[in-house]
Structure formats: C-alpha cells, structure tokens
Design an enzyme around this catalytic site. Structure first.
Site, short mmCIF file in Angstrom:
data_model
loop_
_atom_site.label_atom_id
_atom_site.label_comp_id
_atom_site.label_asym_id
_atom_site.label_seq_id
_atom_site.Cartn_x
_atom_site.Cartn_y
_atom_site.Cartn_z
N VAL A 88 -2.27 -7.73 -3.72
CA VAL A 88 -1.95 -8.73 -2.70
C VAL A 88 -3.18 -9.58 -2.45
CG1 VAL A 88 -1.33 -9.06 -0.28
CG2 VAL A 88 -0.16 -7.32 -1.66
N ALA A 119 -5.65 10.65 7.67
CA ALA A 119 -4.41 10.70 6.89
C ALA A 119 -3.23 11.04 7.78
CB ALA A 119 -4.54 11.73 5.77
N GLN A 120 -3.40 11.97 8.71
CA GLN A 120 -2.25 12.38 9.53
C GLN A 120 -1.77 11.26 10.46
OE1 GLN A 120 -2.73 15.46 12.44
NE2 GLN A 120 -4.95 15.25 12.57
N GLY A 135 -0.45 4.49 0.22
CA GLY A 135 -1.23 5.64 0.68
C GLY A 135 -0.36 6.51 1.56
N PHE A 136 -0.98 7.27 2.44
CA PHE A 136 -0.20 8.17 3.29
C PHE A 136 0.78 7.39 4.17
CE2 PHE A 136 -3.92 10.79 2.32
CZ PHE A 136 -3.29 11.95 1.92
N GLY A 137 0.33 6.26 4.72
CA GLY A 137 1.19 5.47 5.60
C GLY A 137 2.31 4.78 4.86
N ASP A 164 -5.24 3.12 8.37
CA ASP A 164 -6.62 2.80 8.70
C ASP A 164 -6.82 1.35 9.13
OD1 ASP A 164 -6.95 5.35 7.83
OD2 ASP A 164 -8.39 4.90 6.25
N GLU A 184 -18.45 17.87 3.64
CA GLU A 184 -17.75 18.45 2.49
C GLU A 184 -18.51 18.19 1.19
OE1 GLU A 184 -13.43 18.28 4.69
OE2 GLU A 184 -13.92 16.75 3.22
N GLY A 188 0.83 -1.21 0.00
CA GLY A 188 0.00 0.00 0.00
C GLY A 188 0.85 1.25 0.00
#
Lengths: 444, 444
Positions: B93, B330-331, B27-29, B314, B185, B25
């Site tokens: 995966v 995300a943070q 993503g952010f992580g 997540d 949003e 993955g």
C-alpha cells in the site's frame, strides 16, 4: 584478521612435530574424511566457506517450499566437536601451493599441511552459458533454493492478480531443465505444490492448471537408471500433469522465457538441473581436468604427479571396478571420504600403505512424488509406494542428527496427511532493517 | 501487471452491489479481523506486502538460531483459504484516498472499499537515528533476524580465527539495546547460545566468556512489568552472565562499535530492541499521529473525522478503561481485530452499531531462558520454571497450525534436553547462482 592463520598454520606444517592434515570442504566426502581422522594423534583442519554441512539431495524440497534450510543442515563445528584433534575454519580457499604444502585462503591466511584432502564439491554446469544462471537457478545452495522458491510462489501470486489470460498462462508455466534425478524431483514437487498445496488458496486462477515442463536433451529422462524405472517415473510425472519433453535441447534462456526445440516459451519460473561441474580444485593445483572440471586420481585417490594431495567427491575423476568413471553422487563422496580418512590414519600412524578404493553401489533412487519413487539395486527394481516408503526411510536415516530426522519426518508425515507443505514463504534479499518498503520513513 | 487491480477493485467499491471491506496488513490484528469477517455475504480483501503471517513474538528465536522462519510463519492465503468471501492480495500500500474510498498499491493498482481496516503494524523506532539501523538491526522481520543471526555466528567464527586477544574480546561482545521484553529475550538467548550450544565447538576461544551487555536508558529493565518480576528477570540475566546496564543511554552506534554512557565499546554484534513506531498509516490518511506514528481512534476503533476507516494494532492509539493508551502488543491487536471483524459484520449485515472495544489483559510475559520466565496476571505473578513452562505452553498454543506447534515443540524439547539449538546457519544474501565465490569460474 590479516594473519589469522597463526592458530591453524602453527599447528601443522613441516615445522610442527606432528603431521597436519587439511581437508577442504565439509560436504559428504570431506565430513566423512574428517570423521575417519577424528581421534587420531595428529591435528586435522577442516576448511569450508560455509559454517554448515548441507544435505544436498533434499535441497529441492527447500526450493519447493516443503522444508526449511535448517532441517537439512548442521553446523560443521557441531558435527566434529567431539573430535578434539579436529579444528574447523570458516574460510574460502583461493589456491594451493603443492610444492610448499600450503593452502591459501581469501583473507590472506596461509595454512600449512602435510597431507591435503580436497573435497570442494560441484556447482551446476551451464555448459558455457554461464549467463543463463541468473534466469535459471538450480537447487545447489540455500541462496539458490530460496531464489527458486520465491520465483515459484511469486509467479502464482502474480498470476492471481493478472487480468490478462496470456500473462496468467505464462506465469503459471514452470520449466525445469534436465531430466536427471534433480529435474525429476523438482518437476514432481512443483506439480504437487500446484495441484495439492495450492488447492483452494486462490480465487482467480486454478493452480492445478499450471504447466510444468521437464526438458531433457537426451532420448529419455533418468539416463543413469534402467529403462523400466525411467519409464515408470516418466509415466508418474505425466499423471501429475508434467509435460516431459525428451530430445529437446535448450537454445536460449532469458529472464522469464526460454527457447527450446525452436520455439519460445514464457515461464514464471525456470529451474536448472542439467549436470554439474567440479569446483576449481584443478586450477588451485594447476593440474589438468576433464571437461567437467574433475581431476583424475589413482586408486588411492591421490592426484597423480603430486605428493600427498588427495581429491574426493564430485571433483575426483575416479574409476570403478568396471573402468567407468564414478558418478557425482553423495554416496560416492561419502564412501571415498570415509575410506580415505581411515586409510590415511592407518598410513600416518602405522605406515600401512593406502589400499585401492572400491565403490560399493548402495542403490540409486529418485522420487517423483507421493507414493512414487524408483529404486535401482542392480537386480532389484522398486517403484511406487514401496519405493517411496523406502526413499523416505533412507533419506531420514541419512540425515545427520536425531533432531533433523524428527523434524523432517514430522513435516513429511504432515504433508502426506494434509497435502500441505510447510515453508511457503517469500523472503526477499533486499529488505532493509527498520525500513518500511511500503512508503519510506514515517514522519515523527 | 499495470491494471491488475481489476479483480480486486471490480469486486467492491461503491459501484458494486455488495459492500467491500479492505484490510491492510495480515498481522495479529488484520488476520483476526479477516477471520471475523470470514463467511459474511460480502467480499473482503486482505492486502499484505508479505505472503505470510508472522508470529513476531518468537522472531528473536530465529535471530538466535533456535528456530527456522517457516516454524513461525504461515501463508496468509492458506490461513484464510476456507473463507470463500475473503481474497488475499500480495501488494504494498502506498496511499489511501479516504474521500474517494480507494487504496493505492505500489504497482499502480487501485482497490475500492466501503469499509477500510488499517493494521500495518510497526517497525523499530530509532528515535531519529535511522542511520543506526544498519549497524544495529532489530528482530522485526525475517531479513533482520537473518542478519542478526549471521552477525552473531560470524563474530564467534572470527574470534576463533583471530590471533589478537583484544580483537577476540571485541568480537565476543554482543550489545543489546533496550530492556523491554525483546531485549531481555535476546540477551538471555544469546547468553544461552554462547554458554550452552557453543560449548565444546571451538578450539581457540571460550564462548562461555562472551560478553553480553543489555543496555536500558530507564532506571530498570522491563518497565511495563511489576518491579518484583523485573527484578527476578534482572537476576536471572545476571546468572546467565549478562551485564545489565540500566540508566545508560546510547549516544552513538557505528558498525561494530557503540558509545554508551560516555565510553565506547566494540562489539561483534549489536541488536536493537528499543521501542517501536507505527507504520505510515498516518501519512496515507493525512491525519495527525503521535510521536510514535500512531493514529488516535475512538472506542469503535474508527479514525475520528474520517468515514468508515478503522485502525487497529500497533498503529492505533486506543485507550483502555483506565484512560491509558493500550500498549503495542500482539494480544491487543488480536483482540481489536477479532472485535472489529465481528462487530463490522453485524453492523453491515444487520445494522447493529459498533459497540465500544474493551481490552482484556490476558497476562504479560517475558522469557529469560531455560526454566526462567516471568508472567504478570495482575494479582498473580509467576516466575522460574513454572513461568517458563507456562510461557512455552502459551506460545505453542498461540502458534497457528498444528504442524507449526509440533515443529516448535519438538525443537524446544530437543533444545531443553540437549542444550543445542537447531538453526546455526550463516546464509548470506549475496551468494549467486552457479558462481563459486571461492575463485571465479572454472576453466572448461
């Protein structure tokens, strides 16, 4: 939605007090015609199967991951919002009844007209081999451009993971069919992607060694350009590492491979750019067309033998002052649309007859890559960096909307400075909401 | 492609001289972890099923026609190109063998690892009603965002053409499920689209009269924010014309309609934004997960009971200093990834043990619309124009790549000045190469 035509149909038609103009297609021709009729004291309806006007000449940059769809498209509604007499209908035309003066849409709507302008545009011509379309898409719609982009990017991804040098070589081969401007632009753009943008990104392949073949059946590329300019482009392509095969005809195309000039080549991506055929206005009207599906029109762009039906753009077989057929170019469509919109308005408001249309060639251009484009202004021929700069300026100028101009200029400048393209995304069609294609639903 | 893992697999594994880290993955992580390990003297392989890193917090703007996919995504390859020890593999995966220290991909490839970081992210949680997903997509992937955008734009197009006021009203209704940041949003963004961008574009409907319903089962929206900020957002949404229904649970969703709080509402577009579930790392590992599919990890982010397997983002059930579970933000993922990448590198190069991870809350934010966002910095609460400006600055800063920052800033500025969004395109999935959906092939 069964009788959704009430709004549009009730407006016009012979039953109405004011005549009603219907325009089919909001490409360069249809949009210019609508603008020419904007502000008139009679209603105008623009019908398009898409909700956006597309700047087709830059579609190859969407296909080669340089631009995003929204950079080169604007909602038709928005472009015509200021003209209160112009209405936009999202719909697919399926037929025209020229006697009854109606246009039929796919959802059953019938729209009456007093004057009809047909500007449906064109699609790629596979010259009877329509089954090649799936294996060799051409950059003519966003769906096609996305498909080409995905195949191109996936081919490099697969090559990176392949342990087989033969397979790697095949995946790193891109074949582009057709040596016209689209083919030349695609070939140059793919070569730059491989040589510049991909540099340093892979670990097991050298993207600069990608094979890019440009295949042209005729004796030289860019047959509509003067020979010196075509030669310039030919050499520029070769410098970028493109193999240009002229006098080579395509015999067969299947997914991932192609037979040309007697031998079969495997390829990770095949792109079609070999001539267009008009969309089916001829069948709608039941009139004769030429082999490319075009309808012959008179000097006033009216279809001979029909009353109040006009055809413009790629679907029109119009002739220039020299008697030769006008080419399927954006500038021809645009000039015809603007001319016809204005002339029709004068005709309907003041009874002025429609004068003969005269095409003014504003110059022909094709781009090979950075610092390399050709411009044919008749006597003046431009090449190299000057041609390229002019190409960029003209295309930014021709884009509709200040925001689009700014976005495209920004991305081109960024690309020029960094050699990086900004839209290298593989976004499949088949992904489903909430599903994880990885392994099915999570247990909860 | 049968054994395409040779490149990746041969590099690492216990058979190699140097240990091999595999990250699933980007993503952010995962991306932050890869960067933390970039430049180490051992190989790192990043596996993702997509070729791009996606800035998910702005995906709702792609769904509401404000931004293009390429504005908020970057090729993973490009982002990691500078780290010669990092390799990127496009692959899905399907399983992990923690005993044999291998990861299995959908194409059969087996990748060996010495240390494994799982960061697969999350999808929307339909809480057992997975059949609702097709009728109510959530903005979690580009495919979903495009689907939402199309439905939204098509609903207005259909309403414009509909002669039936009842049908018009239904088509002009948008229902958004979930009062978290995404729901807020989306609701604000749809309201602005209808009220501002569409103004003047239609002839038979008044887009400003569109009904936008935000449905939240809990007693108030934005439950993770302090009450004063949530109230502020609630009022701002109402000023934009959004109907906020709290304490209302969804009973049924079908295409174009929804039962909520006992009554059935028809809608032109339904959007889901009600909580996430982790992607299936729990099943890959065969370990227990919580109801949202998350795997409990220790303070070093390692999965208890397994050797050398870490989970971040997540999918991780990690606890903060106060003992509460860290939210799916995300943070959190970014901080965990950066922490783990660096700590793992020190651990592998110098034998330093991995210290406990500490999350530092950088502030929570949600945007309602122009001049209206909320920011929660603990003691400091920002709202209105200041909150909005900070929101815009922070999001532009967090975007990866100077070009993306420039593009997004340009589009936001343009939108702020003109009230127009730039990506109002309906681009279907089903269009086919060379075909004209209008009426089949042209006779030639």
């Amino acid at each position: 939605m069964s009788d959704s035509g009430s709004s549009a149909a009730s407006k016009g038609g012979t039953a109405g007090l004011k005549p009603h103009v219907v325009i089919v297609g909001a490409g360069f021709g249809g949009l210019a015609a609508a603008r020419g009729l904007g502000g008139a004291d009679f209603p105008v309806t623009v019908i398009d199967r898409r909700n956006y006007h597309l700047f087709v000449p830059l579609l190859y940059q969407v296909a080669t991951a340089a631009l995003s769809p929204a950079d080169i498209a604007q909602p038709i509604r928005r472009l015509l919002a200021r003209y209160r007499n112009v209405e936009v209908v999202l719909g697919e035309v399926t037929g025209v009844d020229a006697g009854g003066r109606t246009v039929k849409l796919a959802d059953g709507t019938v729209v009456s007209y007093d004057r009809l302008i047909l500007a449906p545009g064109s699609a790629y011509n596979y010259f009877g081999h329509e089954d090649w379309a799936a294996a060799a898409p051409g950059p003519r719609s966003f769906a096609d451009a996305r498909r080409i982009r995905e195949r191109l990017l996936l081919a490099f991804e697969r090559a990176e993971q392949s342990p087989d040098p033969e397979e790697q070589r095949a995946l790193l081969t891109t074949i582009i069919v057709g040596g016209g401007p689209t083919g030349v632009e695609m070939a140059g753009s793919v070569a730059e992607l491989a040589r510049y943008s991909f540099r340093r990104d892979f670990r097991h392949i050298d993207p600069a060694k990608a094979h890019i073949l440009l295949v042209e059946a005729g004796p030289r590329i860019l047959p509509t350009f003067p020979e010196d300019l075509a030669n310039h482009a030919h050499k520029a392509l070769q410098r970028l590492g493109v193999t240009v095969l002229t006098g080579t005809s395509v015999e067969r195309i299947a997914p991932g491979e192609m037979t040309l000039g007697g031998r079969t080549e495997k390829a990770g991506c095949i792109v079609w750019g070999a001539g267009v055929r008009a969309l089916p206005a001829g069948r709608w009207l039941g009139v004769e067309t030429d082999r490319a599906g075009r309808i012959a029109v008179g000097p006033d762009l009216a279809v001979r033998g029909l009353k109040d039906v006009y055809v413009i753009g790629d679907t029109a077989m119009a002739t220039g002052r020299d008697g030769a057929a006008l080419p399927a170019l954006a500038q021809v469509a645009h000039q015809q649309g603007r001319f016809l919109g204005r002339a029709l308005r004068r005709n309907m408001e003041q009874g002025t007859p429609i004068p003969p249309f005269r095409f003014r060639n504003r110059g022909n251009t094709a781009i090979v890559g950075r610092n390399s484009a050709i411009f044919d202004f008749g006597r003046l021929h431009l090449t190299g960096r000057i041609g390229w700069l002019l190409w960029a300026i003209v295309h930014i100028y021709l884009l509709t909307g200040f925001d689009k101009r700014l976005l495209v200029a920004t991305q081109w400048l960024w690309r020029y400075l960094t050699y990086q393209t900004g839209a290298r995304l593989i976004i499949g069609d088949e992904e489903e909401t909430g599903s994880d294609r990885l392994s099915g639903p999570v247990r909860s």
